[in-house]
Design an enzyme around this catalytic site. Structure first.
Site, PDB file in Angstrom:
ATOM      1  N   SER A  29       0.822  -1.205   0.000  1.00 34.14           N
ATOM      2  CA  SER A  29       0.000   0.000   0.000  1.00 34.14           C
ATOM      3  C   SER A  29       0.862   1.264   0.000  1.00 34.14           C
ATOM      4  CB  SER A  29      -0.918   0.003   1.228  1.00 34.14           C
ATOM      5  OG  SER A  29      -1.839  -1.056   1.191  1.00 34.14           O
ATOM      6  N   ARG A  33       1.558   4.236  -3.086  1.00 34.19           N
ATOM      7  CA  ARG A  33       1.351   5.648  -2.791  1.00 34.19           C
ATOM      8  C   ARG A  33       2.641   6.447  -2.902  1.00 34.19           C
ATOM      9  NH1 ARG A  33      -2.400   2.532  -0.637  1.00 34.19           N
ATOM     10  NH2 ARG A  33      -4.494   3.316  -0.081  1.00 34.19           N
ATOM     11  N   GLY A 101      -5.916  -3.832  -8.342  1.00 31.18           N
ATOM     12  CA  GLY A 101      -7.065  -2.969  -8.105  1.00 31.18           C
ATOM     13  C   GLY A 101      -6.665  -1.698  -7.395  1.00 31.18           C
ATOM     14  N   ARG A 129     -13.311  -6.796 -12.421  1.00 28.76           N
ATOM     15  CA  ARG A 129     -13.648  -6.166 -11.145  1.00 28.76           C
ATOM     16  C   ARG A 129     -14.346  -4.822 -11.365  1.00 28.76           C
ATOM     17  NH1 ARG A 129      -8.219  -6.410  -7.680  1.00 28.76           N
ATOM     18  NH2 ARG A 129      -9.620  -5.582  -6.082  1.00 28.76           N
ATOM     19  N   GLN A 176      -9.350   2.087  -0.890  1.00 28.35           N
ATOM     20  CA  GLN A 176      -9.092   2.442  -2.284  1.00 28.35           C
ATOM     21  C   GLN A 176      -9.992   3.583  -2.733  1.00 28.35           C
ATOM     22  OE1 GLN A 176      -9.557  -1.099  -4.632  1.00 28.35           O
ATOM     23  NE2 GLN A 176      -7.800  -2.145  -3.712  1.00 28.35           N
ATOM     24  N   ASP A 327      -7.674  -8.054   3.696  1.00 29.33           N
ATOM     25  CA  ASP A 327      -6.849  -8.894   2.833  1.00 29.33           C
ATOM     26  C   ASP A 327      -6.347 -10.144   3.539  1.00 29.33           C
ATOM     27  OD1 ASP A 327      -7.015  -7.347   0.518  1.00 29.33           O
ATOM     28  OD2 ASP A 327      -5.383  -6.046   1.162  1.00 29.33           O
ATOM     29  N   LYS A 354     -12.826  -8.761  -4.471  1.00 35.63           N
ATOM     30  CA  LYS A 354     -11.368  -8.607  -4.510  1.00 35.63           C
ATOM     31  C   LYS A 354     -10.840  -9.200  -5.823  1.00 35.63           C
ATOM     32  CE  LYS A 354     -10.109  -6.506  -0.679  1.00 35.63           C
ATOM     33  NZ  LYS A 354      -9.199  -5.339  -0.689  1.00 35.63           N
ATOM     34  N   ARG A 358     -13.217 -14.116  -2.884  1.00 35.41           N
ATOM     35  CA  ARG A 358     -12.342 -14.841  -1.968  1.00 35.41           C
ATOM     36  C   ARG A 358     -13.105 -15.761  -1.013  1.00 35.41           C
ATOM     37  NH1 ARG A 358      -7.730 -10.094  -0.927  1.00 35.41           N
ATOM     38  NH2 ARG A 358      -6.496 -10.681  -2.755  1.00 35.41           N
ATOM     39  N   ARG A 403      -3.274 -13.994  -3.004  1.00 35.90           N
ATOM     40  CA  ARG A 403      -3.502 -14.381  -1.602  1.00 35.90           C
ATOM     41  C   ARG A 403      -4.167 -15.758  -1.491  1.00 35.90           C
ATOM     42  NH1 ARG A 403      -1.583  -9.971   0.685  1.00 35.90           N
ATOM     43  NH2 ARG A 403      -2.119  -7.947  -0.214  1.00 35.90           N
TER      44      ARG A 403
END
Length: 450
Positions: A29, A33, A101, A129, A176, A327, A354, A358, A403
């Protein structure tokens, strides 16, 4: 098929104790950024510890396409020479965000209030998505979006000219969406107010403040209100990226379920909006301790020590905790399978949208491995089988989801029989050193002939 080539099947066999130090990659993350905010400054932002997974590298390439210079100096050591707020140029080609995403939604926000046009695409998973959750608030600024049915990629965004700040209440707990609105607000005149009903990870707010934005956060007791003044002159920064708690979850959870294990995972970011998994594991009875707690770059950090925990019990995970560990529910479900009793996870409908659905992916894979799973639209329950109680011996579908793939490979380490995944390729999007790192601790991970 993986998002970036042929499928890469892999198997994980039951193993002896996992021991040693697990140096996991930088936080994904914060890495995303860092590239984006560095591009929105004038001057050089220097980044160390950057996660060099495919998702983040795709974001770096996108920043280059908008006119920033992105340079690698060494492993994890990068610089971004930015173009300033409102300085993005129009890309010559389609922006491919791969599997990310986070990347595509944040980038859409960052360019939505600059009068340029950009087209975005991704792999099969990302193109399935929904993007409406971002394009809807972008429309309030005056941006236009043209995509496939259901608000899906490929999608063209026409940025707004002379955008003005807005007030927006985020309709779902999504960092997000919140972050995309805040990034769009940077090039909008006046004040933008973003209201969260449930707090989500706050890396964007922390980093905007660090880059010099005029941003204030107020907890009213009912809502969390973020106020940002538009058109700031962001100042370049030097950023040391802490290690990713979402990546740390995998060696930590493997140690908890494999007999005799003792694993140290140093330098993990423990931002309270990200640490819900570790809180939950400790409530279940996990032998998980924080050592050398400290603050680095404005983020709380500690070394995590995880030891085999045969006495873990299933619990009801508070729904309010979901945003801080969204997550990590896939790997939590693996630990739950090795605990005693039922682990109840409620308020987790975000898992349905996701990289894959999931809940469905984990439920099917766990059932194939011999575990009882009950599920609903926004909840699921795992009936634990205790240490060494999970049969394993199946192949799970990764569904282009890093994941999911890693979670089932962890299951194989503690199960009675080996567990396979049909495609480990997507792991490279977030944790490219996963196989080598787990192997060095003692795991038995082996590619299969596709």
């Amino acid at each position: 098929m993986s998002g970036h080539g042929a499928a890469q099947p892999m198997t994980s066999a039951p193993c002896g104790p996992l021991t040693g130090t697990a140096d996991v990659p930088g936080d994904k993350s914060i890495s995303h950024r860092s590239f984006i905010l560095g591009a929105l400054c004038v001057g050089e932002t220097r980044i160390t510890g950057l996660l060099e997974g495919q998702d983040v590298l795709d974001t770096g390439r996108a920043m280059q396409a908008f006119g920033a210079q992105v340079i690698q100096h060494g492993a994890g050591d990068w610089s971004v020479h930015g173009v300033g707020v409102g300085g993005f140029g129009e890309p010559e080609n389609i922006i491919d965000c791969g599997n990310s995403g986070t990347g595509v939604r944040l980038i859409m926000g960052a360019m939505a209030t600059t009068p340029i046009t950009a087209t975005f695409t991704g792999d099969a998973s990302l193109n399935g998505r929904p993007m409406g959750r971002v394009t809807d608030p972008m429309a309030l600024f005056g941006a236009q979006a043209f995509g496939r049915a259901g608000g899906r990629l490929p999608m063209t965004i026409v940025g707004a000219r002379d955008a003005v700040g807005v007030e927006y209440t985020v309709p779902m707990p999504s960092a997000q969406v919140k972050s995309a609105v805040l990034l769009a607000a940077l090039n909008a005149r006046g004040e933008t107010r973003v209201i969260e009903r449930e707090a989500t990870r706050d890396h964007t707010e922390r980093m905007l403040a660090g880059f010099g934005a005029d941003i204030a956060v107020e907890d009213t007791g009912k809502d969390r209100v973020i106020t940002l003044q538009g058109q700031p002159d962001l100042q370049p920064q030097t950023i040391a990226v802490p290690r990713d708690p979402s990546s740390a979850a995998f060696p930590v959870c493997a140690a908890l379920i494999v007999e005799g294990s003792d694993v140290l995972v140093p330098g993990i970011g423990l931002n309270p909006t990200r640490a819900g998994l570790f809180t939950t594991l400790r409530e279940m009875g996990a032998d998980l301790t924080y050592e050398n707690e400290r603050v680095e770059g404005g983020e709380p950090v500690a070394d995590l020590r995880a030891r085999f925990s045969p006495d873990m019990k299933g619990i009801a995970v508070p729904p309010a905790r979901a945003a801080s560990m969204i997550d990590e529910y896939p790997i939590l479900s693996i630990v739950a399978a090795f605990a005693e009793g039922v682990t109840d996870m409620q308020g987790v409908k975000e898992l349905r949208v996701k990289e894959s659905d999931r809940i469905d992916a984990m439920a099917k894979g766990l059932r194939a491995a011999g575990v009882t799973v009950d599920e609903g639209e926004d909840w699921w329950k795992i009936t634990g089988m205790g240490p060494k109680g999970v049969p394993g011996g199946a192949t799970a579908e990764a569904r282009l989801d890093h994941r999911i793939a890693m979670s089932f490979l962890i299951l194989g380490m503690g199960a009675q029989q080996a567990m396979a995944v049909d495609d480990a390729g997507p792991i490279a999007t977030s944790f490219p050193i996963f196989q080598g790192l787990m192997g060095a601790l003692g795991a038995d991970l082996r590619p299969l002939d596709g």
